[in-house]
Design a protein around this motif. Structure first.
Motif, PDB file in Angstrom:
ATOM      1  N   GLN A  35       0.801  -1.173  -0.061  1.00 19.71           N
ATOM      2  CA  GLN A  35       0.209  -0.008  -0.039  1.00 19.71           C
ATOM      3  C   GLN A  35       1.003   1.108   0.004  1.00 19.71           C
ATOM      4  O   GLN A  35       1.942   1.497   0.767  1.00 19.71           O
ATOM      5  N   THR A  36       0.431   2.267  -0.878  1.00 13.46           N
ATOM      6  CA  THR A  36       0.988   3.582  -0.875  1.00 13.46           C
ATOM      7  C   THR A  36       0.303   4.581  -0.160  1.00 13.46           C
ATOM      8  O   THR A  36       0.859   5.554   0.347  1.00 13.46           O
ATOM      9  N   GLY A 112      -4.617   9.153 -14.912  1.00 12.11           N
ATOM     10  CA  GLY A 112      -4.983  10.527 -14.405  1.00 12.11           C
ATOM     11  C   GLY A 112      -5.492  10.618 -13.122  1.00 12.11           C
ATOM     12  O   GLY A 112      -5.937  11.558 -12.479  1.00 12.11           O
ATOM     13  N   ILE A 113      -5.557   9.215 -12.245  1.00 14.26           N
ATOM     14  CA  ILE A 113      -5.986   9.492 -10.994  1.00 14.26           C
ATOM     15  C   ILE A 113      -4.671   8.782 -10.156  1.00 14.26           C
ATOM     16  O   ILE A 113      -4.203   7.684 -10.379  1.00 14.26           O
ATOM     17  N   SER A 114      -4.397   9.559  -9.281  1.00 14.09           N
ATOM     18  CA  SER A 114      -3.144   9.091  -8.190  1.00 14.09           C
ATOM     19  C   SER A 114      -3.543   8.135  -7.309  1.00 14.09           C
ATOM     20  O   SER A 114      -4.794   7.802  -7.040  1.00 14.09           O
ATOM     21  N   ASP A 115      -2.345   7.301  -6.895  1.00 17.44           N
ATOM     22  CA  ASP A 115      -2.674   6.583  -5.730  1.00 17.44           C
ATOM     23  C   ASP A 115      -3.606   7.321  -4.363  1.00 17.44           C
ATOM     24  O   ASP A 115      -4.210   6.777  -3.856  1.00 17.44           O
ATOM     25  N   ASP A 116      -2.908   8.461  -4.148  1.00 12.77           N
ATOM     26  CA  ASP A 116      -3.531   9.267  -3.032  1.00 12.77           C
ATOM     27  C   ASP A 116      -4.849   9.494  -3.326  1.00 12.77           C
ATOM     28  O   ASP A 116      -5.841   9.298  -2.576  1.00 12.77           O
ATOM     29  N   GLU A 117      -5.142   9.832  -4.510  1.00 14.38           N
ATOM     30  CA  GLU A 117      -6.554  10.338  -4.453  1.00 14.38           C
ATOM     31  C   GLU A 117      -7.348   9.020  -4.821  1.00 14.38           C
ATOM     32  O   GLU A 117      -8.495   9.181  -4.023  1.00 14.38           O
ATOM     33  N   ALA A 118      -6.906   8.013  -5.241  1.00 15.57           N
ATOM     34  CA  ALA A 118      -7.808   6.716  -5.250  1.00 15.57           C
ATOM     35  C   ALA A 118      -7.855   6.467  -3.620  1.00 15.57           C
ATOM     36  O   ALA A 118      -9.208   5.997  -3.358  1.00 15.57           O
ATOM     37  N   ALA A 119      -6.745   6.361  -2.797  1.00 13.73           N
ATOM     38  CA  ALA A 119      -7.224   6.024  -1.520  1.00 13.73           C
ATOM     39  C   ALA A 119      -7.949   7.074  -0.712  1.00 13.73           C
ATOM     40  O   ALA A 119      -8.530   6.537   0.180  1.00 13.73           O
ATOM     41  N   ALA A 120      -8.146   8.039  -1.371  1.00 14.11           N
ATOM     42  CA  ALA A 120      -8.887   9.329  -0.364  1.00 14.11           C
ATOM     43  C   ALA A 120     -10.272   9.165  -0.911  1.00 14.11           C
ATOM     44  O   ALA A 120     -11.159   9.848  -0.342  1.00 14.11           O
ATOM     45  N   MET A 121     -10.618   8.456  -2.095  1.00 15.42           N
ATOM     46  CA  MET A 121     -11.885   8.781  -2.446  1.00 15.42           C
ATOM     47  C   MET A 121     -12.953   7.286  -2.590  1.00 15.42           C
ATOM     48  O   MET A 121     -13.818   7.498  -2.867  1.00 15.42           O
ATOM     49  N   MET A 122     -12.173   6.273  -2.633  1.00 12.76           N
ATOM     50  CA  MET A 122     -12.812   4.939  -2.792  1.00 12.76           C
ATOM     51  C   MET A 122     -14.158   4.888  -1.927  1.00 12.76           C
ATOM     52  O   MET A 122     -15.181   4.727  -2.359  1.00 12.76           O
ATOM     53  N   LEU A 123     -13.853   5.242  -0.559  1.00 11.00           N
ATOM     54  CA  LEU A 123     -14.750   4.758   0.261  1.00 11.00           C
ATOM     55  C   LEU A 123     -15.637   5.773   0.333  1.00 11.00           C
ATOM     56  O   LEU A 123     -17.193   5.811   0.325  1.00 11.00           O
TER      57      LEU A 123
END
Ligand SMILES: NC(=O)c1ccc[n+]([C@@H]2O[C@H](COP(=O)([O-])OP(=O)(O)OC[C@H]3O[C@@H](n4cnc5c(N)ncnc54)[C@H](OP(=O)(O)O)[C@@H]3O)[C@@H](O)[C@H]2O)c1
Length: 325
Positions: A35-36, A112-123
Motif C-alpha cells: 500500500q502506498t 489520471g488518478i493518483s494513488d493518493d486520490e484513489a485511497a482518499a476517494m474509494m470509500l
C-alpha cells in the motif's frame, strides 16, 4: 517484515499501536497489496471504540487503500502483480504497509488518478455515489440537505449534487468549514453549531423544504432532519458521528409527512463484483472528467494513526485524510 497498526483492546486513539509482522502470502482468491496510501474514515473510529464489533481481537483497522499488487493466489484473474489498485472493502485490515485482500474487491486505478486520490476517494466517493445516484436519485430541481458538508463524504457530495443540478444545502461546524463547503458545490451553508438548522432550511427554501436529507451526524441532528423534509421526502440516515440515534418509533414518519427512511451502508451497494464496478466506474468517470476534485487536506504517517483519529474525532479535519505507510 512490514509495519501495521494493531488494536488489542477497544478504546481511545491510544489503542492504535504500531507493530511489525512477516509479509503474508496470498491464498486462493487473494492478492497481496503493497500500500502506498490508506484512507481514513469515520467507520475506523466506530471499530476502534467498539461501537461496531471487530471480526477478531486483536485486529488491524481500516477499510480503504491504494497501492501495487505484489502477488496473487490461485485462481485470481481480475488483477496481476504490478497492477495499480484501490479498494474500499470489509474486512478491516487496511492500516498496514502490506495486506491481503480478496482480489475481486480490487479495482484497477485508471490513468489520471493518483494513488493518493484513489485511497482518499474509494470509500467516501462510492458512498456519495450510491447516496446521490441510487438511494435517492438526485436530479435537477431537487433540494438536498447534506449534513457535515465539509467532511470527507460531504465535500464530494456537494460537488456531485451540484453537477446533477440540485440546490445543495449543507451544514458545517465553523466559518472556515462553511467557506470550504461553499467552494465545493453547496449553494447555502448553515453553521449548525450556532444556528437552528431547521429554521434556516425553512428560510432558505421559503418553507418548501427538502426532497432528501442525508444525515451522518445522527444523535445531534435528530429529529431536526425530519422537519427539513417535504411531505414524502427521504431521510437517509447513514452515520452517527455525534452518537447513536435513539430508538425511532416509525409513527414519527407519518406525523412528519409520510416520510421515507432508510439506513443504508456502502457495503450493501457494492456487494457483487458488477455493483462494485458500476459504482467505482461512475466515480472514476466523474473525477476523470474534472467535474469533481478530491481534497486531501490531512496526511499522517501510518505510525501516527492515533493523531489522525484524534483530529477526525475532534472535528479538526476537512475533506479526506490519508495515512502514509
Ligand atoms: N453508511 C455508509 O455507507 C457510510 C459510508 C461512509 C461514511 N459514512 C458516515 O458518514 C460520516 C462522514 O464520514 P467521513 O469519513 O467523511 O467523516 P467526516 O465527515 O470527514 O468527519 C465527521 C464530521 O462529522 C461532523 N460532526 C458533527 N458532530 C460531530 C461530533 N459530535 N463528533 C465528531 N464529528 C462530528 C464534523 O463536521 P462539523 O464540524 O462540520 O460538524 C466532522 O468533521 C460518518 O458518520 C460516517 O460514519 C457512512
Amino acid at each position: 517484515m512490514g509495519a501495521f497498526i494493531e488494536v488489542t483492546e477497544t478504546g481511545g486513539p491510544e489503542v492504535l499501536k504500531l507493530a511489525q509482522r512477516d509479509v503474508p502470502t496470498p491464498g486462493a482468491g487473494e492478492a497481496l497489496v503493497r500500500q502506498t496510501a490508506i484512507g481514513l474514515n469515520y467507520i475506523d473510529v466506530y471499530f476502534r471504540t467498539g461501537l461496531y464489533p471487530a471480526p477478531s481481537m486483536p485486529f488491524t483497522p481500516g477499510m480503504e487503500g491504494a497501492g501495487v499488487v505484489e502477488a496473487v493466489g490461485e485462481g485470481v484473474t481480475v488483477v496481476k502483480p504490478g497492477d495499480r489498485v484501490a479498494y474500499a472493502s470489509a474486512p478491516v485490515g487496511a492500516y498496514a504497509e502490506e495486506r491481503l485482500i480478496a482480489a475481486d474487491r480490487l479495482m484497477i486505478v485508471p490513468e489520471g488518478i493518483s494513488d493518493d486520490e484513489a485511497a482518499a476517494m474509494m470509500l467516501q466517493g462510492m458512498t456519495a455515489q450510491y447516496l446521490l445516484r441510487q438511494t435517492f436519485k438526485v436530479k435537477a430541481g431537487n433540494t438536498v440537505l447534506f449534513h457535515a458538508a465539509a467532511g470527507g463524504v460531504g465535500l464530494i457530495a456537494g460537488q456531485w449534487g451540484k453537477s446533477l443540478g440540485a440546490t445543495m444545502i449543507g451544514t458545517a461546524g465553523s466559518p472556515e468549514k462553511m467557506e470550504l463547503a461553499k467552494a465545493n458545490g453547496y449553494d447555502h451553508v448553515i453553521n449548525y453549531r450556532d444556528e437552528d438548522f431547521v429554521e434556516r432550511v425553512m428560510e432558505i427554501t421559503g418553507g418548501a423544504k427538502c426532497d432528501v436529507v442525508y444525515d451522518s451526524v445522527g444523535k445531534d441532528t435528530f429529529p431536526g432532519s425530519l422537519d427539513c423534509l417535504k411531505t414524502r421526502g427521504m431521510w437517509a440516515s447513514f452515520g452517527q458521528s455525534s452518537g447513536k440515534l435513539p430508538d425511532v418509533d416509525l409513527g414519527i414518519l407519518a406525523a412528519k409527512g409520510s416520510l421515507f427512511a432508510t439506513r443504508p451502508t456502502l457495503f450493501n451497494y457494492i456487494a457483487t463484483r458488477s455493483q462494485l464496478e458500476e459504482t467505482a466506474g461512475d466515480l472514476f468517470e466523474v473525477v476523470q472528467s474534472g467535474a469533481m476534485k478530491i481534497a486531501i487536506n490531512q496526511t499522517f504517517p501510518l505510525a501516527d494513526a492515533k493523531g489522525a483519529h484524534e483530529a477526525l474525532e475532534g472535528r479538526r479535519t476537512v475533506g479526506s485524510t490519508l495515512l502514509k505507510p
